[in-house]
Design a protein around this motif. Structure first.
Motif, PDB file in Angstrom:
ATOM      1  N   ARG A 263      -6.073  -0.937  -8.829  1.00  0.00           N
ATOM      2  CA  ARG A 263      -5.890  -1.688  -7.590  1.00  0.00           C
ATOM      3  C   ARG A 263      -6.346  -3.132  -7.753  1.00  0.00           C
ATOM      4  O   ARG A 263      -5.754  -4.058  -7.168  1.00  0.00           O
ATOM      5  CB  ARG A 263      -6.639  -1.005  -6.465  1.00  0.00           C
TER       6      ARG A 263
ATOM      7  N   ASP B 243       0.813  -1.202   0.000  1.00  0.00           N
ATOM      8  CA  ASP B 243       0.000   0.000   0.000  1.00  0.00           C
ATOM      9  C   ASP B 243       0.855   1.264   0.000  1.00  0.00           C
ATOM     10  O   ASP B 243       0.490   2.275  -0.585  1.00  0.00           O
ATOM     11  CB  ASP B 243      -0.917   0.010   1.229  1.00  0.00           C
TER      12      ASP B 243
ATOM     13  N   GLY C 170      -0.232   8.238 -15.813  1.00  0.00           N
ATOM     14  CA  GLY C 170      -0.818   6.914 -15.814  1.00  0.00           C
ATOM     15  C   GLY C 170      -1.780   6.764 -14.662  1.00  0.00           C
ATOM     16  O   GLY C 170      -2.163   7.769 -14.045  1.00  0.00           O
ATOM     17  N   TYR C 171      -2.157   5.526 -14.355  1.00  0.00           N
ATOM     18  CA  TYR C 171      -3.029   5.312 -13.202  1.00  0.00           C
ATOM     19  C   TYR C 171      -2.762   3.963 -12.581  1.00  0.00           C
ATOM     20  O   TYR C 171      -2.126   3.095 -13.193  1.00  0.00           O
ATOM     21  CB  TYR C 171      -4.498   5.463 -13.587  1.00  0.00           C
ATOM     22  N   ILE C 172      -3.251   3.820 -11.340  1.00  0.00           N
ATOM     23  CA  ILE C 172      -3.094   2.548 -10.636  1.00  0.00           C
ATOM     24  C   ILE C 172      -4.396   1.782 -10.728  1.00  0.00           C
ATOM     25  O   ILE C 172      -5.462   2.330 -10.471  1.00  0.00           O
ATOM     26  CB  ILE C 172      -2.774   2.781  -9.145  1.00  0.00           C
TER      27      ILE C 172
ATOM     28  N   ILE D 275       1.983  10.584  -9.477  1.00  0.00           N
ATOM     29  CA  ILE D 275       0.947  10.865 -10.478  1.00  0.00           C
ATOM     30  C   ILE D 275       0.295  12.205 -10.152  1.00  0.00           C
ATOM     31  O   ILE D 275       0.093  13.049 -11.030  1.00  0.00           O
ATOM     32  CB  ILE D 275      -0.113   9.741 -10.502  1.00  0.00           C
TER      33      ILE D 275
ATOM     34  N   ALA E  62       1.041   7.067  -6.359  1.00  0.00           N
ATOM     35  CA  ALA E  62      -0.080   7.992  -6.435  1.00  0.00           C
ATOM     36  C   ALA E  62       0.406   9.434  -6.298  1.00  0.00           C
ATOM     37  O   ALA E  62      -0.055  10.345  -6.994  1.00  0.00           O
ATOM     38  CB  ALA E  62      -1.090   7.680  -5.332  1.00  0.00           C
ATOM     39  N   ASN E  63       1.339   9.603  -5.395  1.00  0.00           N
ATOM     40  CA  ASN E  63       1.881  10.934  -5.155  1.00  0.00           C
ATOM     41  C   ASN E  63       2.594  11.488  -6.391  1.00  0.00           C
ATOM     42  O   ASN E  63       2.451  12.661  -6.731  1.00  0.00           O
ATOM     43  CB  ASN E  63       2.824  10.862  -3.958  1.00  0.00           C
TER      44      ASN E  63
ATOM     45  N   GLU F 246       2.101   1.935  -3.473  1.00  0.00           N
ATOM     46  CA  GLU F 246       1.033   2.569  -4.241  1.00  0.00           C
ATOM     47  C   GLU F 246       0.902   4.043  -3.879  1.00  0.00           C
ATOM     48  O   GLU F 246       0.698   4.900  -4.743  1.00  0.00           O
ATOM     49  CB  GLU F 246      -0.299   1.863  -3.964  1.00  0.00           C
ATOM     50  N   CYS F 247       1.030   4.304  -2.588  1.00  0.00           N
ATOM     51  CA  CYS F 247       0.921   5.690  -2.118  1.00  0.00           C
ATOM     52  C   CYS F 247       1.983   6.572  -2.770  1.00  0.00           C
ATOM     53  O   CYS F 247       1.697   7.685  -3.215  1.00  0.00           O
ATOM     54  CB  CYS F 247       1.055   5.703  -0.600  1.00  0.00           C
ATOM     55  N   LEU F 248       3.207   6.044  -2.842  1.00  0.00           N
ATOM     56  CA  LEU F 248       4.290   6.828  -3.451  1.00  0.00           C
ATOM     57  C   LEU F 248       4.024   7.054  -4.938  1.00  0.00           C
ATOM     58  O   LEU F 248       4.242   8.152  -5.462  1.00  0.00           O
ATOM     59  CB  LEU F 248       5.635   6.120  -3.256  1.00  0.00           C
TER      60      LEU F 248
END
Lengths: 462, 503
Positions: free
Chosen positions: A444, A423, A440-442, A433, A430-431, A426-428
């Motif tokens: 999940r 997680d 791009g995008y994640i 992005i 997201a940051n 993913e947070c890093l």
């Protein structure tokens, strides 16, 4: 008396402001190192006024003007006395191994010099002194600041620690630090500022020409006092009267460079990096290449600014001539370039004290994003290409655009982040992005990062 | 009525007129007048037999002290100590009403030396304090009262009181040196003249902002303040009445200040007040204490500097005050950074700086001391920031339970409510494996909410920043709103000073 008056008369007749200002320095000129001493010895407190008045008669000034100059001279004579006494005490103290703050009575010097400044101020506020003489204000302001700093050191030594609250305030401690005199100096210099900005005379003979020098002096003082925010008030008043002021470019280069530097730093501290870049770049371009100290100061802020605004790192060639800058920035830059997160953290920590002192720590810290971006970019590049579709020419191969989150996690762990969980990875991402460092995008559901087919890492060529 | 004078008194009288003891400038007439006053005084108090006459100051000495007193009001305290010290033995017969304290503090010592009748309304103070249902202390006090009664008849209490009033009314009765400084017409001491020595025995006191030097009888000395703190803490724990508690703390802080008490107890008062303010979310008051504590910690008076450094960091995160944050970082020592609370606060800071909301919310769940109260202040704002990030990067949706755990909500319900409150109510979707949130469609909802939340902080930060700023520099160009508070601060004192000059 003779030499100082003749210097004054010469400067006055040639209307040379800087020569005139040189008369009123608390430091004897090199060519005449005994001038202060002989000036002070040539007369006494009782007759200094009449002596000076008599000596100035040859200039045939109007009465008011000459009175005003006499006042300045008298105050200056007294201040010189205090300066000489302080210097003497200093010499004696040196032999006893005492510091400057212990042996000399700097608060007394400060007060005497403040009288000089006040006498000057009166001369201008009553409009007796013409605008070409404003360098005299520079000198009085400049040394007031110097003496204030020394006086505060002396006072701090005497008091030893935090003073008791003097008034009937409710709380025990009296503010922080011992900067009483410097705060006072800031007020006095601010008075000079108002004196200059409020001059309504036509530009050719306006005191407004002194504004930027005084502004710079104020900035310097506020920075020292750690009250940078007060500088913004000054900037605001400058802006408000911008229409009836000469353009900045009409002022001496030295005023321009310093002003741009401080402006840049103020915006920098305000996190207004675009403005900061503008001013700092202007300062950098105008400053003399030989003024290495200034160039280094400017670069100290310009480099982190550029790192944030356009993710540009300084070239080794730029840093090369400046050992200090190299020491400060080179390790960080190498790590950012390589995407070496662990190394970046270590370098940031190693330089923390220095960075914090220069107030660039919090900005440099954001370079971590760029570092992270570079690391993820390497993952992306290492991921290779998609299997070529049929009929596609070799040259247009597409990079693999779907990268498992786990791969980025692995890269982070290789880089030294030991306890990182899915997680957090993913947070890093997201940051990044969110900050437009990665396109791009994640997803999940699939634990995948789906990167843009073109320009997944903007500005880096992939 | 013929009085049979005791031998020590007669010796005292003869010593008073001995040529050896004469002080130049004080004539015999004045000495005999004073002598008469002293003896009448002693007779009135019925301590002619008990006073230690051989060591009692001679009339001329008393006159000299009075003169010194008149010469400088600021010398009063000092002279008092002298008079009291000399007279000390003589006063033993009427034991001090004041509770003894083991403390050997300066203030305390000076206080013990004060003769009992100098202390404000002993009877009233006693009655007042018995009201406070502090059983243990009452017992102690009763023992004291018993001691007192065993050596002096109880009626003396009221006699002393009457006598004190007579003196205060400034009648023709002979002026005793002990009262010259408490008389209302004596020049007001300037705040700079030195500390007040308080004599107030009440535990509770309402806070009033001082506009003139305080009267000693309204100021509580250290031992009383210690008890007062206990009482306030107890009441806070029981009743949680913040208005009252804050008021009490402010008056304590004031009493400490005017008496120049700066020790571990001072630190304790400020620390306790800061904690109470934190608990209540009163950041203004908290910040004042914090500023003071910082100065106190610099003098190494004990307390919990690390705990409060941690709060300080969190506080500046809350106000988004980068400049001050940088200052805090500059002041930290390597030892500070090893401390658990400081480390936590620094981690909070760096997690926010690098946008690592995941770590931030883990740290929120695990906050030492009372830092949680501070983090509560900015947790929602950071939740919005995290949501802005999440909505921009996750497509097409995420489980609500994922958001619940990432944003440190207690349960999905709470999380959902938060999302709804911030304009994201339309994006929920029920699927087989639970409630999902359509992050891909959120657009700028949370970005806008985030910016709004941060804007609010900026304004607050400016206000708090200006409040906490020391009265440093007042440039002419400062807007009037910010100027006002500062000028008031310095102008307030002109009145007493000016009045003093005229007097």
């Amino acid at each position: 008396m003779e030499s100082i008056i003749s210097a004054f008369v010469r400067a006055f007749q040639s209307e040379s402001g800087y020569d005139l200002a040189a008369v009123f320095t608390p430091i004897a000129p090199k060519h005449d190192s005994g001038r202060l001493y002989s000036f002070h010895r040539s007369t006494n407190a009782y007759s200094v006024q009449t002596d000076v008045r008599y000596a100035l008669t040859e200039l045939h000034m109007p009465k008011g003007e000459s009175n005003a100059w006499v006042e300045v001279f008298v105050a200056y004579w007294k201040a010189v006395g205090e300066v000489l006494a302080a210097e003497e005490a200093l010499n004696i103290g040196k032999n006893q191994g005492k510091s400057s703050a212990e042996s000399a009575d700097w608060p007394k010097v400060y007060d005497a010099w403040k009288d000089v400044l006040n006498a000057m101020h009166r001369g201008y506020s009553t409009n007796y002194f013409e605008a070409w003489t404003i360098p005299c204000l520079y000198v009085s302001g400049k040394y007031l600041r110097v003496f204030a700093i020394k006086a505060d050191e002396t006072l701090a030594k005497r008091k030893g620690g935090v003073a008791f609250n003097a008034g009937f305030e409710d709380d025990v401690a009296d503010g922080e630090g011992n900067t009483e005199k410097l705060e006072d100096a800031a007020r006095q210099i601010n008075r000079i500022f108002s004196l200059c900005i409020s001059d309504r005379a036509p530009l050719a003979e306006s005191r407004k020409w002194g504004l930027y020098y005084i502004t710079n002096l104020l900035f310097k003082t506020y920075f020292k006092l750690n009250s940078v925010s007060l500088s913004k008030n000054i900037l605001r008043s400058l802006q408000a009267s911008a229409t009836d002021m000469p353009p900045l470019s009409a002022f001496p280069k030295s005023h321009q460079v310093t002003f741009n530097y401080y402006c840049g730093v103020i915006h920098f501290l305000d996190e207004n990096y675009t403005k900061a870049e503008e001013h700092l770049t202007a300062a950098y371009n105008q400053s003399l290449a030989s003024a290495t100290r200034n160039v280094q100061l400017i670069l100290t802020y310009l480099i982190p600014t550029r790192l944030l605004t356009s993710h540009v790192l300084p070239t080794p060639a730029l840093l090369k001539p400046y050992a200090r800058l190299q020491r400060l920035f080179a390790p960080l830059c190498t790590c950012i370039k390589r995407g070496d997160l662990g190394g970046f953290d270590a370098a940031l920590q190693a330089g923390e004290d220095e960075f914090v002192k220069r107030r660039i720590y919090l900005t440099l810290e954001r370079g971590r994003d760029v570092c992270l971006r570079n690391l993820f970019r390497r993952v992306y590049v290492a991921g290779g290409f998609e299997a070529p579709k049929e009929g596609q020419p070799d040259g247009e191969r597409v990079r693999r655009s779907r990268v498992p989150v786990a791969e980025f996690g692995a890269a982070l762990r290789v880089g030294g982040e030991k306890e990182i969980e899915g997680d957090e990875v993913e947070c890093l991402i997201a940051n990044l992005i969110y900050k437009n460092l990665l396109k791009g995008y994640i997803s999940r559901a699939h634990a995948m990062v789906v990167l843009n087919k073109k320009g997944a890492f903007p500005g880096t060529g992939v | 009525m013929k009085i049979d004078w005791p031998a020590p008194v007669r010796e005292y009288v003869s010593r008073a007129f001995m040529a050896d003891n004469a002080i130049p400038g004080i004539d015999a007439a004045a000495v005999s007048a004073k002598l008469k006053a002293v003896i009448t005084d002693a007779a009135e108090r019925e301590c002619l037999h008990t006073l230690d006459w051989p060591t009692y100051p001679l009339p001329q000495q008393i006159i000299q002290m009075e003169k010194a007193n008149a010469a400088g009001a600021n010398m009063a305290t000092q002279t008092w100590a002298n008079v009291a010290a000399i007279a000390h033995n003589g006063v033993q017969s009427s034991p001090p009403l004041k509770r003894k304290s083991l403390d050997t503090d300066m203030t305390d010592a000076a206080n013990t030396k004060l003769p009992p009748w100098r202390q404000k309304k002993p009877g009233a103070g006693l009655a007042d304090r018995i009201d406070k249902d502090q059983v243990e202390r009452t017992e102690k006090r009763q023992k004291k009262v018993k001691d007192f009664r065993s050596t002096a008849p109880p009626s003396k209490l009221s006699d002393l009181e009457k006598r004190r009033q007579r003196f205060e009314n400034g009648t023709s009765s002979p002026k005793s040196p002990y009262f010259s400084s408490s008389r209302d017409d004596s020049p007001m001491p300037d705040a700079n003249d030195g500390p007040v020595v308080g004599t107030c025995q009440k535990l509770e006191k309402n806070y009033f902002r001082l506009t003139a030097p305080p009267k000693p009888e309204t100021v509580r000395p250290l031992p009383i303040l210690r008890e007062a703190l206990q009482l306030v803490i107890k009441k806070w724990a029981q009743e949680h009445h913040y208005g009252y508690t804050c008021d009490q703390f402010k008056s304590m802080r004031q009493d400490l200040t005017v008496q120049h008490i700066k020790n571990d107890f001072t630190v304790r008062v400020y620390e306790t007040h800061a904690r109470v303010a934190l608990e209540q979310g009163d950041l203004g008051e908290y910040n004042q204490c914090q500023t003071q504590l910082r100065a106190l910690y610099k003098q190494k008076l004990g307390g919990h500097p690390e705990e409060f450094v941690a709060y300080r960091i969190l506080y500046f995160i809350h106000t988004c005050n980068r400049t001050s944050l940088n200052d805090v970082l500059a002041d930290l020592t390597p030892a500070d950074k090893q401390h658990e609370a400081v480390k936590h606060a620094l981690d909070v800071r760096s997690s926010l700086a690098t946008g690592n909301y995941h770590r931030f919310f883990r740290l929120f769940n695990d906050c030492p001391n009372m830092g949680g109260y501070l983090m509560d202040k900015f947790i929602d704002r950071e939740r919005l920031a995290a949501m802005a990030s999440i909505c921009k990067s996750y497509k097409p949706d995420v489980k609500v339970s994922f958001l619940t755990s990432e944003l440190a909500f207690d349960d999905d319900q709470q999380c959902a409510q938060f999302l709804c409150e911030n304009g994201g109510e339309a994006l929920f979707e029920n699927k087989d494996d639970g409630l999902r949130y359509l992050t891909g469609k959120a657009g700028l909802i949370f970005e806008t909410a985030k910016q709004k939340a941060f804007r609010g902080v900026d304004i607050k930060a400016i206000i708090f920043g200006s409040l906490s700023r020391r009265k440093a520099i007042q440039p002419a160009s400062l807007p009037p709103r910010m100027k006002r508070g500062k000028t008031v601060g310095s102008k307030r004192y002109e009145l007493p000073n000016g009045a003093r000059k005229m007097a």
